[in-house]
Design a protein around this motif. Structure first.
Motif, PDB file in Angstrom:
ATOM      1  N   ARG A  43      59.970 133.310  10.519  1.00 37.86           N
ATOM      2  CA  ARG A  43      58.967 132.808  11.457  1.00 37.86           C
ATOM      3  C   ARG A  43      57.725 133.685  11.299  1.00 37.86           C
ATOM      4  NH1 ARG A  43      62.855 133.822  16.395  1.00 37.86           N
ATOM      5  NH2 ARG A  43      63.007 135.688  15.080  1.00 37.86           N
TER       6      ARG A  43
ATOM      7  N   ASP B 233      59.413 141.128  19.902  1.00 34.90           N
ATOM      8  CA  ASP B 233      59.962 139.940  19.243  1.00 34.90           C
ATOM      9  C   ASP B 233      58.921 138.930  18.786  1.00 34.90           C
ATOM     10  OD1 ASP B 233      62.664 140.773  19.721  1.00 34.90           O
ATOM     11  OD2 ASP B 233      62.345 140.245  21.823  1.00 34.90           O
ATOM     12  N   GLY B 234      57.634 139.187  19.042  1.00 35.16           N
ATOM     13  CA  GLY B 234      56.618 138.219  18.648  1.00 35.16           C
ATOM     14  C   GLY B 234      55.296 138.477  19.324  1.00 35.16           C
TER      15      GLY B 234
ATOM     16  N   GLU C 292      52.442 137.107  22.662  1.00 36.73           N
ATOM     17  CA  GLU C 292      52.354 136.442  23.962  1.00 36.73           C
ATOM     18  C   GLU C 292      50.900 136.254  24.372  1.00 36.73           C
ATOM     19  OE1 GLU C 292      56.361 138.005  26.359  1.00 36.73           O
ATOM     20  OE2 GLU C 292      54.355 138.713  26.946  1.00 36.73           O
TER      21      GLU C 292
ATOM     22  N   ARG D 149      54.503 132.064  24.586  1.00 30.57           N
ATOM     23  CA  ARG D 149      54.996 133.109  23.691  1.00 30.57           C
ATOM     24  C   ARG D 149      55.528 132.469  22.421  1.00 30.57           C
ATOM     25  NH1 ARG D 149      60.108 136.319  25.403  1.00 30.57           N
ATOM     26  NH2 ARG D 149      60.211 136.411  23.138  1.00 30.57           N
TER      27      ARG D 149
ATOM     28  N   ASP E 117      58.053 133.603  19.122  1.00 32.05           N
ATOM     29  CA  ASP E 117      58.891 134.589  18.442  1.00 32.05           C
ATOM     30  C   ASP E 117      58.518 134.643  16.963  1.00 32.05           C
ATOM     31  OD1 ASP E 117      60.247 135.174  20.759  1.00 32.05           O
ATOM     32  OD2 ASP E 117      61.867 133.741  20.372  1.00 32.05           O
TER      33      ASP E 117
ATOM     34  N   ASP F 219      59.121 136.865  13.000  1.00 27.78           N
ATOM     35  CA  ASP F 219      59.698 137.886  12.124  1.00 27.78           C
ATOM     36  C   ASP F 219      58.621 138.661  11.382  1.00 27.78           C
ATOM     37  OD1 ASP F 219      62.515 136.968  12.486  1.00 27.78           O
ATOM     38  OD2 ASP F 219      61.748 135.161  11.500  1.00 27.78           O
TER      39      ASP F 219
END
Length: 360
Positions: free
Chosen positions: A174, A271-272, A274, A280, A282, A284
């Motif tokens: 992602r 995790d990502g 916002e 939000r 997510d 990688d």
């Protein structure tokens, strides 16, 4: 070389990309001898300027507006080959054809005021004393990383365009891609078929340009960038003024929903990313396609920067110090602009060395 071990020349050219090689060519063409009258210093390991570091998937056929160096066309190039190979080979042939004798790898550490109106160029290969300096260091060595809250907490991978490995490296991941310029859109279109998901965020809504980009439009765009450097403001890219060309690949990306832009996020999480409105995503990987800044730290001892943060330039000449020319800076950052800037800088340097009055 004088008795202090410092080598004396009339002109030092720093950088051997398009702007530096154009400058060296015009010096040579007007009677300056390499090593005797001028020297070209380049920190890269081999010929090719910043092109040699570009990602493999940027083939020569995808390069927009690559203008030939003065005096020698680039012909017969295979459009499917990486531009890093095609252009590096072209630059190497160019250097040898015109006997420019580029010294590399040489890191320029500082340029300082010398004696008798000369400048001292301190490098990893010794010091040169020069009457004039043509700076052609470009931007590749200064990738710009914006700062956002929480950036250091992200558990995935963050990288910049400068270290883009090609689309295959993002398979099944992602990916959040930040930046609305040519690199950001190109990365997005390449990565989307491999990634599990892509999200595109930009500070400003992207502007896509319909129709051909003629000479008049080009001159207008360059004039806007030029006005900034005349005022001593940091230069913006020409693309930021012109917008992005609406070609077939861009149209398909819009139709497929790949080029569906979100406004800039407000923070990075482990995790990502916002937004303040509660949205939000997510991720990688966060890929920062956020451009570059002019690599001018070695000129800091000369205190050339204006209160606005940039260096005031008239044409290519630094207003605060007419011994110094910035080529490939601001309005001359394009390949055709770099060629013209090299010619203009050499013309002014010749006047300076002859102690003729500089044109207003």
């Amino acid at each position: 070389m004088n008795n202090t071990g410092v080598r004396d020349v009339d002109v030092v050219v720093i950088g051997a990309g398009q702007a530096g090689l154009s400058s060296a060519y015009h010096l040579r063409r007007t009677g300056f001898e390499p090593e005797r009258d001028f020297v070209v210093l380049d920190h890269a390991p081999r010929a090719g300027g910043a092109w040699q570091f570009r990602w493999q998937s940027l083939t020569y056929g995808k390069v927009h507006g690559m203008h030939a160096l003065p005096g020698m066309e680039l012909t017969g190039a295979d459009p499917s080959r990486p531009s890093s190979e095609v252009i590096a080979e072209y630059f190497d042939t160019y250097e040898r054809t015109f006997d420019l004798r580029v010294r590399r790898p040489v890191d320029v550490r500082a340029v300082r005021e010398g004696e008798g109106g000369r400048l001292l160029v301190e490098t990893s290969a010794g010091t040169w004393s020069t009457r004039a300096l043509i700076n052609a260091t470009g931007t590749w060595d200064r990738p710009f990383w914006p700062r956002y809250p929480g950036q250091e907490t992200f558990r995935g991978r963050q990288l910049h365009t400068a270290h883009y490995p090609g689309p295959e490296a993002f398979a099944g991941q992602r990916v959040v891609i930040v930046g609305g310029g040519a690199s950001g859109t190109q990365h997005l279109l390449e990565i989307a078929p491999y990634a599990a998901a892509t999200t595109w965020v930009t500070r400003r809504p992207p502007v896509f340009r319909e129709g051909s980009f003629d000479q008049e439009a080009g001159r207008g765009a360059v004039a806007l960038v030029e006005e900034r450097v005349r005022q001593g403001l940091p230069p913006r890219s020409v693309v930021s003024v012109t917008g992005l060309p609406l070609n077939d690949a861009i149209r398909q990306g819009i139709a497929d929903g790949v080029l569906d832009r979100l406004p800039m996020f407000d923070r990075v999480t482990p995790d990502g990313v916002e937004w303040d409105d509660g949205r939000r995503v997510d991720a990688d990987v966060i890929l920062w396609a956020t451009g570059f800044r002019a690599a001018l730290d070695h000129l800091a001892p000369l205190r050339l920067r204006e209160p606005g943060g940039g260096i005031r330039v008239d044409g290519t000449r630094v207003v605060a110090d007419p011994r110094i020319h910035l080529v490939g800076y601001g309005p001359s950052a394009s390949t055709i602009g770099a060629n013209r800037a090299g010619r203009a800088a050499v013309r002014d340097v010749r006047r300076l060395l002859a102690e003729e009055p500089l044109a207003a």
